[in-house]
Design an enzyme around this catalytic site. Structure first.
Site, short mmCIF file in Angstrom:
data_model
loop_
_atom_site.label_atom_id
_atom_site.label_comp_id
_atom_site.label_asym_id
_atom_site.label_seq_id
_atom_site.Cartn_x
_atom_site.Cartn_y
_atom_site.Cartn_z
N ARG A 177 0.80 -1.34 0.04
CA ARG A 177 0.05 -0.14 -0.20
C ARG A 177 0.98 1.41 0.04
O ARG A 177 0.48 2.26 0.65
CB ARG A 177 -1.09 0.03 1.08
CG ARG A 177 -2.16 -0.88 1.06
CD ARG A 177 -2.93 -0.98 -0.25
NE ARG A 177 -3.78 -2.26 -0.23
CZ ARG A 177 -3.44 -3.21 -1.07
NH1 ARG A 177 -2.35 -3.45 -1.69
NH2 ARG A 177 -4.07 -4.33 -1.12
N SER A 226 -10.72 -0.50 2.96
CA SER A 226 -10.22 -0.93 4.21
C SER A 226 -9.52 -0.03 4.97
O SER A 226 -8.89 0.78 4.46
CB SER A 226 -9.07 -2.15 3.77
OG SER A 226 -9.63 -3.24 3.24
N GLU A 297 -4.56 2.64 6.88
CA GLU A 297 -4.16 2.54 5.61
C GLU A 297 -4.82 3.71 4.86
O GLU A 297 -4.33 4.48 4.07
CB GLU A 297 -4.85 1.26 4.78
CG GLU A 297 -4.86 1.24 3.43
CD GLU A 297 -5.33 0.07 2.68
OE1 GLU A 297 -5.43 -0.77 3.41
OE2 GLU A 297 -6.00 0.36 1.26
C1 LIG Z 1 -15.63 0.76 -1.35
C2 LIG Z 1 -13.86 0.92 -1.67
C3 LIG Z 1 -13.22 -0.46 -1.87
C4 LIG Z 1 -11.90 -0.33 -1.87
N1 LIG Z 1 -11.12 -1.42 -2.39
C5 LIG Z 1 -9.68 -1.41 -2.34
C6 LIG Z 1 -8.95 -2.67 -2.67
O1 LIG Z 1 -9.63 -3.55 -2.76
N2 LIG Z 1 -7.57 -2.47 -2.55
C7 LIG Z 1 -7.06 -1.29 -2.37
O2 LIG Z 1 -5.77 -1.30 -2.44
N3 LIG Z 1 -7.62 0.01 -2.23
C8 LIG Z 1 -9.10 -0.21 -2.11
N4 LIG Z 1 -9.61 1.02 -1.68
C9 LIG Z 1 -8.98 2.20 -1.47
C10 LIG Z 1 -8.82 3.33 -2.76
O3 LIG Z 1 -9.87 3.05 -3.55
C11 LIG Z 1 -7.20 3.08 -3.27
O4 LIG Z 1 -6.30 3.30 -2.40
C12 LIG Z 1 -7.29 4.07 -4.61
O5 LIG Z 1 -5.98 3.55 -5.55
C13 LIG Z 1 -7.19 5.50 -4.13
O6 LIG Z 1 -7.40 6.17 -5.56
P1 LIG Z 1 -7.58 7.67 -5.33
O7 LIG Z 1 -7.56 8.04 -6.55
O8 LIG Z 1 -9.15 7.75 -4.76
O9 LIG Z 1 -6.73 8.18 -4.29
P2 LIG Z 1 -6.82 9.34 -3.25
O10 LIG Z 1 -7.81 8.83 -2.07
O11 LIG Z 1 -7.50 10.62 -3.88
O12 LIG Z 1 -5.54 9.73 -2.59
C14 LIG Z 1 -4.79 8.49 -1.82
C15 LIG Z 1 -3.48 9.09 -1.56
O13 LIG Z 1 -2.47 9.16 -2.80
C16 LIG Z 1 -2.27 10.66 -2.68
N5 LIG Z 1 -2.37 10.74 -4.34
C17 LIG Z 1 -3.46 10.53 -5.10
N6 LIG Z 1 -3.37 10.86 -6.59
C18 LIG Z 1 -1.82 11.07 -6.52
C19 LIG Z 1 -0.82 11.45 -7.44
N7 LIG Z 1 -1.23 11.44 -8.95
N8 LIG Z 1 0.33 11.63 -7.21
C20 LIG Z 1 0.83 11.82 -5.98
N9 LIG Z 1 -0.13 11.39 -4.89
C21 LIG Z 1 -1.47 11.02 -5.17
C22 LIG Z 1 -3.16 11.50 -2.17
O14 LIG Z 1 -2.43 12.61 -1.83
C23 LIG Z 1 -3.49 10.45 -0.90
O15 LIG Z 1 -2.41 10.62 0.12
C24 LIG Z 1 -11.16 1.05 -1.67
C25 LIG Z 1 -11.76 2.05 -1.31
C26 LIG Z 1 -13.14 1.95 -1.19
C27 LIG Z 1 -14.05 3.21 -0.86
#
Ligand SMILES: Cc1cc2nc3c(=O)[nH]c(=O)nc-3n(C[C@H](O)[C@H](O)[C@H](O)COP(=O)(O)OP(=O)(O)OC[C@H]3O[C@@H](n4cnc5c(N)ncnc54)[C@H](O)[C@@H]3O)c2cc1C
Length: 317
Positions: A177, A226, A297
């Site tokens: 992660r 999670s 996480e």
């Molecule tokens: C219902 C649900 C199910 C999920 N299932 C999973 C799963 O199965 N496996 C899993 O790993 N995760 C899961 N997640 C968590 C999440 O979806 C992932 O971590 C996802 O990859 C985050 O992407 P985001 O664009 O929403 O990032 P954000 O939430 O917008 O950002 C997350 C972090 O990354 C940083 N960030 C975002 N984009 C960039 C960029 N381009 N450059 C630098 N930093 C950046 C942000 O500053 C922050 O610190 C789940 C979430 C939900 C709500």
């Protein structure tokens, strides 16, 4: 406020004092001083150079599916990399597949659909993970024993001075992660090495993973996925929370999901404060019951000034 200062280097849309609840899947969070939506790397580079000059902090956001924003909001500028920076293209064709270049703002779901349509296999595990490709790279998102680093060949990054470089995944420090980069480094594009396969077979695998997800995880309810990282050995975070008898336990409108114990859900109108209190309750009970301290996480945004103890939690690498 820095309204005048920002106008010197940014002429795009700005949402001033805008609620962050609309930008996170938890649906909580106070206002950001400003939210902006750069449409490409040049705009982004000028923006962060300008903000650096006027000494205004900035925070990167994808789709907000892994962040918890403080009720008090966020100081500075929230930079959202969204659909306007989300191109997908074949960079190189191989005999057995392709190298696909994807911009950070592309939705992960859109990418998975695109790869299935083009008969390119490798990202099926990511079906149902919300968020952007940039967020998935930074979080090294994963499921079903696979994670982003397994299919990523290269990542284009931008540093805090707005300069870009391309890194080989094998030379980076991806781990559970996290992509292992320092705070302030931005993921701009990922290059995915995918294998040719029959589109129907790929779709079949996607449907299978989607069904497993529906069976095991809460859906149609606001959450950040999670909440805690799995400990590096032994039982999963979900098992430990379940065994501590915490399924269904609530603080205000924040609840430990009765479906999957590692999901904290917003049952409607929860505050970030309630979610943090529930997080602390879970940590304390699990520690008491099993001796394990669960690390979140979910990344915290804007919490540092509210709760100094949170500085050490889920810090952005
Ligand atoms: C219902 C649900 C199910 C999920 N299932 C999973 C799963 O199965 N496996 C899993 O790993 N995760 C899961 N997640 C968590 C999440 O979806 C992932 O971590 C996802 O990859 C985050 O992407 P985001 O664009 O929403 O990032 P954000 O939430 O917008 O950002 C997350 C972090 O990354 C940083 N960030 C975002 N984009 C960039 C960029 N381009 N450059 C630098 N930093 C950046 C942000 O500053 C922050 O610190 C789940 C979430 C939900 C709500």
């Amino acid at each position: 406020m820095f309204n005048d200062g920002i106008a010197d280097f940014w002429n795009g849309e700005v949402h001033w004092n805008a609620s962050m609840a609309a930008y996170t899947t938890f649906k909580v969070g106070g206002p950001a001083e400003a939210i902006v939506f750069p449409r490409g790397r040049n705009e982004l580079s000028l923006l962060i150079q300008g903000l650096r000059k006027i000494n205004v902090p900035w925070h990167l956001l994808g789709r907000g599916s892994n962040v918890l924003v403080a009720d008090q909001g966020v100081k500075g500028v929230v930079i959202v990399l969204g659909r306007d920076y989300g191109a997908i293209e074949v960079d190189h064709q191989y005999a057995d597949g392709a190298l696909v270049r994807v911009e950070a703002g592309c939705g992960l779901g859109r990418l998975v659909n695109w790869t299935a349509r083009h008969g390119l296999s490798g990202l099926e595990f990511a079906v149902g993970i919300p968020g952007s490709v940039g967020g998935a790279i930074v979080m090294n998102a994963g499921a079903w024993q696979k994670e982003m680093k397994d299919v990523l060949a290269l990542v284009t990054v931008m540093n805090g001075r707005g300069c870009c470089s391309v890194k080989k995944t094998e030379e980076m420090h991806f781990a559970y992660r996290t992509w292992g980069e320092k705070k302030g480094i931005i993921a701009l594009e990922g290059y995915f090495r995918l294998q040719s396969d029959d589109p129907e077979t790929i779709r079949g695998r996607c449907v299978h993973y989607q069904e497993l997800r529906k069976e095991r995880q809460p859906h149609m309810v606001a959450s950040g996925g999670s909440f805690f990282k799995n400990p590096c050995k032994g039982k999963s975070a979900g098992q430990l929370i379940d065994e501590a008898g915490l399924k269904g336990v609530s603080v205000g409108a924040a609840m430990v999901s009765p479906v999957h114990a590692n999901f904290i859900v917003n049952t409607g109108g929860a505050t970030a404060g309630e979610i943090v209190l529930l997080m602390e309750l879970v940590q304390a009970k699990v520690k008491e019951q099993s001796g394990v301290w669960l690390e979140p996480e979910v990344r915290m945004l804007g919490m540092e000034c509210v709760m100094p103890s949170l500085r050490s939690l889920a810090v952005e690498e």
